[in-house]
Design an enzyme around this catalytic site. Structure first.
Site, PDB file in Angstrom:
ATOM      1  N   ASN A 196       7.728  -4.573   1.389  1.00 41.33           N
ATOM      2  CA  ASN A 196       7.223  -3.254   1.774  1.00 41.33           C
ATOM      3  C   ASN A 196       6.263  -3.437   2.958  1.00 41.33           C
ATOM      4  O   ASN A 196       5.129  -3.863   2.770  1.00 41.33           O
ATOM      5  CB  ASN A 196       6.506  -2.625   0.569  1.00 41.33           C
ATOM      6  CG  ASN A 196       5.843  -1.309   0.921  1.00 41.33           C
ATOM      7  OD1 ASN A 196       6.150  -0.704   1.953  1.00 41.33           O
ATOM      8  ND2 ASN A 196       4.927  -0.854   0.072  1.00 41.33           N
TER       9      ASN A 196
ATOM     10  N   HIS B 203       5.146   5.589  -4.459  1.00 36.47           N
ATOM     11  CA  HIS B 203       4.123   4.565  -4.183  1.00 36.47           C
ATOM     12  C   HIS B 203       2.721   5.179  -4.320  1.00 36.47           C
ATOM     13  O   HIS B 203       2.506   6.322  -3.908  1.00 36.47           O
ATOM     14  CB  HIS B 203       4.312   3.983  -2.774  1.00 36.47           C
ATOM     15  CG  HIS B 203       3.543   2.713  -2.592  1.00 36.47           C
ATOM     16  ND1 HIS B 203       2.187   2.701  -2.392  1.00 36.47           N
ATOM     17  CD2 HIS B 203       3.935   1.419  -2.635  1.00 36.47           C
ATOM     18  CE1 HIS B 203       1.778   1.442  -2.301  1.00 36.47           C
ATOM     19  NE2 HIS B 203       2.818   0.636  -2.444  1.00 36.47           N
TER      20      HIS B 203
ATOM     21  N   GLU C  78       0.134   4.808  -2.705  1.00 36.45           N
ATOM     22  CA  GLU C  78      -0.487   5.229  -1.443  1.00 36.45           C
ATOM     23  C   GLU C  78      -0.031   6.634  -1.055  1.00 36.45           C
ATOM     24  O   GLU C  78      -0.696   7.308  -0.266  1.00 36.45           O
ATOM     25  CB  GLU C  78      -0.186   4.189  -0.343  1.00 36.45           C
ATOM     26  CG  GLU C  78      -1.050   2.940  -0.534  1.00 36.45           C
ATOM     27  CD  GLU C  78      -0.493   1.654   0.060  1.00 36.45           C
ATOM     28  OE1 GLU C  78       0.492   1.710   0.804  1.00 36.45           O
ATOM     29  OE2 GLU C  78      -1.054   0.575  -0.262  1.00 36.45           O
TER      30      GLU C  78
HETATM   31  P1  PGA Z   1       0.286  -5.866  -1.519  1.00 36.10           P
HETATM   32  O1  PGA Z   1       1.030  -4.460  -1.565  1.00 36.10           O
HETATM   33  O2  PGA Z   1       1.304  -6.922  -1.837  1.00 36.10           O
HETATM   34  O3  PGA Z   1      -0.222  -5.966  -0.124  1.00 36.10           O
HETATM   35  O4  PGA Z   1      -0.793  -5.819  -2.551  1.00 36.10           O
HETATM   36  C1  PGA Z   1       1.949  -4.168  -2.563  1.00 36.10           C
HETATM   37  C2  PGA Z   1       2.435  -2.745  -2.398  1.00 36.10           C
HETATM   38  O5  PGA Z   1       1.629  -1.831  -2.254  1.00 36.10           O
HETATM   39  O6  PGA Z   1       3.632  -2.486  -2.380  1.00 36.10           O
END
Ligand code: PGA
Length: 250
Positions: A11, A99, A101
């Site tokens: 991702n 997700h 976010e």
């Molecule tokens: P990270 O992100 O591996 O940078 O913690 C994972 C994600 O949010 O998909």
């Protein structure tokens, strides 16, 4: 982890430009090696690079996915959005939905449910992210939250064969902190049992995401119930990404 089939989702979030597309050459080369048989790599670059990735990865066994889609599945007056139909039309096979976010930006379980339906209508496979935040973890609400996210996100969806789940505790994303082995195993099992019971899924696939790197993967790979990893930061560095894949299969 035994030698069974595992997923590795890269991702890239809001990182990467045209110059970085070639940085995946090493991964393409690696994907042609023997070790690779049991690994499925899915790159999810930003929208601006989707077409470049699709073109570059033609004739390889690496697949491409979008990072999100609009809940309307075709076209419409939605400035700044793209639909699952557009993602499919480009040649992508997957799309990330739910997700954290995006949940933080106001994406509700009900919107996520519509997005999943739109992606299924367009024959995309879904990488469905779920996970509790720190407050929810501290107040012991993890299972309740997972149950809500799954049940509401999958409301009136019967066949979940094209949905891969990614358990991503929000407090673990980008922090360098991973869950304790016992808790992680327990939560993955909880998700799988729920999917088996409520959705009659025979063999649900559940990945783990949150600060996965080439060091902690040695620990994470010991949890047999995990079907692969959802990788943010470390997936942008091809050497580290390859290292994670190699170590998973040791
Ligand atoms: P990270 O992100 O591996 O940078 O913690 C994972 C994600 O949010 O998909």
């Amino acid at each position: 982890m035994t030698n069974k089939y595992k997923y590795f989702v890269a991702n890239w979030k809001m990182f990467g430009d045209l110059k970085t597309v070639n940085s995946i050459n090493k991964v393409i080369k690696f994907s042609k090696s023997r070790k690779f048989n049991n690994a499925k790599i899915i790159y999810c670059p930003p929208y601006t690079l989707l077409n470049s990735f699709v073109q570059k990865l033609k004739n390889t066994n690496i697949e491409v996915g979008g990072q999100n889609c609009h809940q309307i599945d075709s076209n419409g007056p939605f400035t700044g959005s793209i639909s699952s139909k557009m993602i499919k039309n480009l040649g992508c096979k997957y799309v990330i939905i739910g997700h954290s976010e995006n949940r933080i930006e106001g994406e509700t379980n009900s919107i996520i449910n519509q997005k999943i339906k739109s992606a299924l209508n367009n024959n995309l496979k879904i990488l469905f992210c779920i996970g509790e935040n720190l407050k929810e973890k501290r107040t012991k609400k993890t299972k309740k939250i997972l149950n809500n996210q799954i049940t509401r996100g999958l409301k009136s969806i019967r066949n979940i064969n094209n949905i891969i789940f990614a358990y991503e505790p929000v407090w673990s994303i980008g922090t360098g902190i991973i869950p304790k082995q016992y808790d992680l195993k327990n939560n993955i099992l909880f998700i799988k049992q729920l999917l088996q019971k409520k959705f009659k899924s025979k063999n649900p696939k559940v990945l783990y995401g949150g600060s996965v790197n080439h060091k902690n993967v040695n620990e994470l790979r010991k949890i047999n119930q995990i079907d692969g990893f959802f990788i943010g930061g470390a997936s942008q560095n091809s050497n580290k990404f390859i290292d994670i894949i190699k170590k998973t299969f040791i």
